[in-house]
Design a protein around this motif. Structure first.
Motif, mmCIF file in Angstrom:
data_model
loop_
_atom_site.group_PDB
_atom_site.id
_atom_site.type_symbol
_atom_site.label_atom_id
_atom_site.label_comp_id
_atom_site.label_asym_id
_atom_site.label_seq_id
_atom_site.Cartn_x
_atom_site.Cartn_y
_atom_site.Cartn_z
ATOM 1 N N GLY A 226 0.806 -1.206 0.000
ATOM 2 C CA GLY A 226 0.000 0.000 0.000
ATOM 3 C C GLY A 226 0.845 1.266 0.000
ATOM 4 N N LEU A 227 0.236 2.363 -0.450
ATOM 5 C CA LEU A 227 0.939 3.648 -0.484
ATOM 6 C C LEU A 227 1.216 4.173 0.916
ATOM 7 C CD1 LEU A 227 1.945 6.204 -2.000
ATOM 8 C CD2 LEU A 227 -0.418 7.058 -1.922
ATOM 9 N N ASP A 228 0.259 3.995 1.821
ATOM 10 C CA ASP A 228 0.423 4.492 3.187
ATOM 11 C C ASP A 228 -0.348 3.585 4.144
ATOM 12 O OD1 ASP A 228 -2.295 5.200 2.930
ATOM 13 O OD2 ASP A 228 -1.787 7.222 2.255
ATOM 14 N N LYS A 229 -0.455 4.033 5.384
ATOM 15 C CA LYS A 229 -1.070 3.190 6.411
ATOM 16 C C LYS A 229 -2.555 2.946 6.157
ATOM 17 C CE LYS A 229 -1.857 7.077 9.613
ATOM 18 N NZ LYS A 229 -1.551 7.588 10.968
ATOM 19 N N TYR A 230 -3.203 3.851 5.411
ATOM 20 C CA TYR A 230 -4.629 3.657 5.143
ATOM 21 C C TYR A 230 -4.851 2.531 4.122
ATOM 22 C CZ TYR A 230 -4.977 8.035 7.673
ATOM 23 O OH TYR A 230 -4.865 9.007 8.648
ATOM 24 N N GLU A 231 -3.988 2.504 3.103
ATOM 25 C CA GLU A 231 -4.052 1.375 2.172
ATOM 26 C C GLU A 231 -3.645 0.078 2.884
ATOM 27 O OE1 GLU A 231 -3.075 4.356 1.056
ATOM 28 O OE2 GLU A 231 -4.712 4.594 -0.386
ATOM 29 N N ASN A 232 -2.672 0.203 3.802
ATOM 30 C CA ASN A 232 -2.270 -0.980 4.573
ATOM 31 C C ASN A 232 -3.446 -1.536 5.375
ATOM 32 O OD1 ASN A 232 0.366 -0.883 3.672
ATOM 33 N ND2 ASN A 232 1.079 0.371 5.396
ATOM 34 N N GLU A 233 -4.248 -0.638 5.907
ATOM 35 C CA GLU A 233 -5.422 -1.048 6.671
ATOM 36 C C GLU A 233 -6.399 -1.838 5.788
ATOM 37 O OE1 GLU A 233 -7.427 -1.009 10.451
ATOM 38 O OE2 GLU A 233 -5.420 -0.400 9.839
ATOM 39 N N SER B 53 9.703 0.837 11.358
ATOM 40 C CA SER B 53 8.621 1.241 10.480
ATOM 41 C C SER B 53 8.968 0.852 9.039
ATOM 42 C CB SER B 53 8.415 2.757 10.570
ATOM 43 O OG SER B 53 7.435 3.175 9.646
ATOM 44 N N SER B 54 8.003 0.302 8.336
ATOM 45 C CA SER B 54 8.226 -0.055 6.935
ATOM 46 C C SER B 54 6.891 -0.231 6.241
ATOM 47 C CB SER B 54 9.045 -1.346 6.826
ATOM 48 O OG SER B 54 8.251 -2.489 7.083
ATOM 49 N N ALA B 55 6.967 -0.382 4.922
ATOM 50 C CA ALA B 55 5.764 -0.700 4.163
ATOM 51 C C ALA B 55 5.290 -2.104 4.529
ATOM 52 C CB ALA B 55 6.062 -0.615 2.672
ATOM 53 N N ALA C 248 11.927 -9.600 0.737
ATOM 54 C CA ALA C 248 12.717 -9.006 1.824
ATOM 55 C C ALA C 248 13.423 -7.739 1.359
ATOM 56 C CB ALA C 248 13.719 -10.035 2.341
ATOM 57 N N GLN C 249 13.972 -7.763 0.144
ATOM 58 C CA GLN C 249 14.657 -6.584 -0.385
ATOM 59 C C GLN C 249 13.675 -5.435 -0.618
ATOM 60 O OE1 GLN C 249 17.847 -5.672 -1.137
ATOM 61 N NE2 GLN C 249 18.623 -7.522 -0.119
ATOM 62 N N LEU C 250 12.469 -5.760 -1.077
ATOM 63 C CA LEU C 250 11.474 -4.711 -1.318
ATOM 64 C C LEU C 250 11.034 -4.078 -0.003
ATOM 65 C CD1 LEU C 250 9.898 -3.362 -3.606
ATOM 66 C CD2 LEU C 250 8.066 -5.027 -3.219
ATOM 67 N N VAL C 251 10.879 -4.890 1.039
ATOM 68 C CA VAL C 251 10.508 -4.351 2.348
ATOM 69 C C VAL C 251 11.606 -3.448 2.880
ATOM 70 C CG1 VAL C 251 10.029 -4.933 4.744
ATOM 71 C CG2 VAL C 251 9.003 -6.277 2.938
ATOM 72 N N LYS C 252 12.826 -3.882 2.783
ATOM 73 C CA LYS C 252 13.960 -3.082 3.282
ATOM 74 C C LYS C 252 14.045 -1.756 2.541
ATOM 75 C CE LYS C 252 19.029 -3.068 3.455
ATOM 76 N NZ LYS C 252 19.107 -2.290 4.718
ATOM 77 N N ALA C 253 13.869 -1.800 1.204
ATOM 78 C CA ALA C 253 13.970 -0.584 0.390
ATOM 79 C C ALA C 253 12.852 0.400 0.702
ATOM 80 C CB ALA C 253 13.954 -0.952 -1.087
ATOM 81 N N ASN C 254 11.760 -0.093 1.270
ATOM 82 C CA ASN C 254 10.622 0.774 1.581
ATOM 83 C C ASN C 254 10.455 0.970 3.087
ATOM 84 O OD1 ASN C 254 8.874 1.408 -1.035
ATOM 85 N ND2 ASN C 254 9.751 -0.654 -1.256
#
Length: 238
Positions: free
Chosen positions: A19-26, A45-47, A71-77
């Protein structure tokens, strides 16, 4: 806004998204799929990154290559995680995510901490991150509608399976009834044959008894009394 990425093609057709931010994450937390695996940098904190597995696959089916991509995508974000080496990324099935009313938007817990796994990421690998970014597509999906469509399809599939199972049971029952009916028919026919044979036997017995009536029979004594002796016959002959 949701960002979609394609994992390395040699690993298969796998989609990674966040998601773009925490609202999309929700929204992603609320309307995830059973095949989704959730990734996040541990204690930072991460995406919220998701990997959508193929239907029927589990977390144990994730290859090392696809796991490294996620894992790499999470780290990069992760603002903090992208700056340091040797970070841990945690991942778990979407169904293990726990959301309560007291949690902030985008915050999540776990139903079973034992189902959470960890992978160590030593450093950012730009080659992997750049390859993933080249596949990035931005979309504004209706996550609720997508989830409802999947639920409807699954219900229809279950109904079809139930109908097929019921039809199979009916077929077996019909076959069983036919076999039973044929068996009873043969049994009745055999009974009738035995009854016929018994009637014939009884008739023969009655007929034989008729021949054995005393008035119609001559005893050996009677035969002896009315028969001439051998000597008498010889004398008559002479």
């Amino acid at each position: 806004m949701v960002f979609y990425f394609k994992a390395r093609p040699e690993a298969g057709d796998y989609t990674i998204f966040m998601g773009l931010d925490k609202y999309e994450n929700e929204e992603l937390i609320r309307y995830g799929f059973p095949e989704d695996i959730w990734f996040h940098v541990d204690k930072m904190s991460s995406a919220h990154v998701y990997l959508r597995l193929q239907k029927g696959q589990t977390i144990d089916d994730i290859s090392e290559g696809v796991l490294e991509d996620c894992a790499q995508l999470v780290k990069a974000n992760s603002i903090q995680g992208n700056k340091v080496n040797n970070i841990d990324v945690v991942y778990t099935p979407w169904s293990n995510l726990k959301k309560s009313a007291s949690m902030d938007v985008g915050q999540v817990g776990f139903h079973n901490p034992k189902m959470v796994r960890t992978v160590r990421v030593e450093k950012r690998i730009n080659e992997i991150v750049n390859r993933l970014n080249r596949t990035k597509v931005e979309r504004k999906p209706d996550l609720k509608a997508e989830r409802e469509a999947v639920n409807a399809a699954e219900r229809a599939e279950r109904k079809q399976q139930l109908r097929e199972k019921l039809s199979y049971r009916i077929l077996l029952r019909v076959k069983r009834d036919l076999h039973h009916s044929r068996f009873m028919e043969l049994k009745q026919k055999r009974r009738e044959e035995l009854e016929k044979l018994e009637k014939e036997r009884q008739a023969e017995i009655r007929s034989y008894k008729g021949l054995m009536v005393s008035e119609k029979m001559t005893s050996n004594k009677q035969i002896a009394e009315t028969s001439k002796s051998l000597q008498e016959l010889e004398e008559d002959f002479m």
